[in-house]
Design a protein around this motif. Structure first.
Motif: not given
Ligand code: FCB
Length: 468
Positions: A320-331
């Motif tokens: 909640p409140g963080c739906r826009d947080v981005h998770y970058p691809e991790r190698p």
């Protein structure tokens, strides 16, 4: 070559399981349905429609499983009680047959010198209580306190350590936030209400157990605290994502449980969803109880970045409140859950918590990895990636001890392959393989490796293959 590490002689080594994931016998012995029965029987909720109806048949094979624990040489076994097995109505009268099952299990463990570490809630809420609102309903927390009291009376001091809840984050935010777990509700407000009522349930259970068993009765809570790392530590937007996620992922529990208050930034971040008026007078005092130790389940770190405006994947994120947080691809290497592998996060978690709460001993109550195992023609299961995962993470615990963290134990997840929630039987976490047709149990190399570790206190060197 440096000398191999040796852990303290009194360090508690164990393995962990959970009732719905292993027991089966869903309609036997007077057990009533839980939210996971309802959810897994709802089309589309679990992979391949898998359910825990039979699971790995532990309900009928528990004696064999206790023997495996004894053969492994572990000092402790972390199990959970299915609330609907011991109190089918979620309140009132106990089901003697259900209580007897756990009582016999605890006695058998003690006979083998294995300490029972008992979790009261590993997600299988009685369905009757969900029908009244489940964890959205404050009454569930009060009933949980009474259920905890009843179990303390029944099993009493035979239990080495009581754990009130397993990972309330998952129960609240996967259960009521994105609906990936039972009961499958998707509602931000409901997930925050659930988080608070789970906190309250924890506090009431601690008090109830101590009223029954004495002020120093051993009680803990297991959290899956997330180790967040900013994609770019120099980027303020990435750091702000870490702060927001840490508030609703971690401090929403550690705040009230360990510090006695919800963090101000969490309340501000979620102000558009709720004014938190479901927190009543006295709740924070009830939640803030001294604990014997804190249990931590650790699998991987989480790398987060500033919002990019792009969608964040096909599953709604449960924050909640963080739906826009981005998770970058991790190698790097991934387990079959799609999770990365980074043992440094475990050292960081343990040392960070021990520095912040020096009087609170810690235990790693779950750690492990799912990989697709292959059975060799001779029947052996060589699982070098799982062995390597364990070796790295046990070493990470050792490093935390070196740095002065007060870590008292470590539990491998899991003793057995089992029902991995919405992934059904398609993800194998066991150090012991279960053949899902015959229910035969076979030690993987990781079980042999773990046996050597727990009986000597020294992690066997890699590469490790069990000769058979
Ligand atoms: C944890 C759960 C446990 C198991 C592992 C893989 O979140 O507590 O039941 O599913 O993940």
């Amino acid at each position: 070559m440096t000398a191999p590490r040796t852990f303290p002689a009194d360090f508690l080594w164990g393995t962990a399981t959970a009732s719905y994931q292993i027991e089966g016998a869903a309609t036997e012995g007077g057990r009533a349905p839980s939210i996971w029965d309802t959810f897994s029987h709802t089309p589309g909720k679990t992979l391949d429609g898998d359910t825990g109806d039979v699971a790995v048949d532990h309900y009928h094979r528990w004696q064999e499983d206790v023997q495996h624990l004894a053969d492994l040489g572990v000092g402790a076994y972390r199990l959970s009680i299915a609330w609907p097995r011991v109190q089918p109505d979620g309140r009132g009268e106990l089901n003697r047959e259900g209580v007897e099952f756990y009582s016999n299990l605890v006695d058998a463990l003690l006979e083998k010198g294995i300490k029972p570490v008992v979790t009261l809630y590993h997600w299988d809420l009685p369905q009757v209580l969900e029908d009244e609102g489940g964890w959205r309903n404050r009454e569930t927390a009060l009933l949980f306190g009474e259920y905890a009291r009843a179990m303390a009376r029944e099993l009493g001091d035979r239990v080495h350590l009581w754990t009130t809840l397993n990972e309330p984050w998952c129960a609240a935010f996967l259960g009521y936030g994105n609906g990936q777990h039972a009961p499958g509700v998707t509602d931000d407000l409901a997930s925050l209400e659930a988080a608070h009522h789970l906190n309250l349930a924890h506090g009431l259970a601690v008090s109830a157990i101590r009223e029954e068993l004495g002020a120093d009765a051993p009680v803990s809570l297991t959290l899956n605290l997330h180790v967040f790392r900013p994609a770019d530590p120099a980027n303020p937007g990435d750091l702000e994502s870490v702060r927001r996620m840490d508030a609703v992922g971690n401090r929403i529990f550690t705040g009230p449980v360990l510090d006695g208050a919800y963090p101000a930034d969490l309340l501000a971040d979620t102000a558009a969803i709720t004014d938190w008026s479901f927190v009543l007078d006295g709740d924070l005092e009830a939640i803030h109880q001294p604990l014997t130790n804190l249990g931590l389940n650790y699998y991987d770190i989480s790398v987060v970045a500033a919002p990019t405006g792009e969608p964040v994947g096909d599953f709604p994120t449960p924050w909640p409140g963080c739906r826009d947080v981005h998770y970058p691809e991790r190698p790097g290497e991934k387990t079959s859950m799609g999770w990365g592998i980074d043992a440094t996060g475990l050292t960081e978690l343990l040392t960070g918590l021990s520095a912040r709460y020096p009087d609170l001993p810690l235990m790693v109550t779950e750690n492990g990895a799912a990989f697709d195992d292959e059975v060799s023609p001779d029947g052996a299961v060589h699982d070098p990636r799982r062995v390597a995962y364990y070796a790295q993470h046990v070493e990470a615990v050792g490093k935390a001890l070196d740095a002065g963290a007060d870590v008292r134990g470590y539990f491998a997840w899991s003793l057995l392959d089992n029902f991995e929630w919405s992934f059904g039987y398609a993800r194998r976490f066991g150090i012991i393989r279960v053949d899902y047709d015959t229910f035969a149990r076979t030690w993987k190399d990781s079980a042999h490796w773990y046996h050597e570790l727990v009986t000597t206190g020294t992690p066997p060197a890699l590469p490790y293959t069990h000769a058979g």
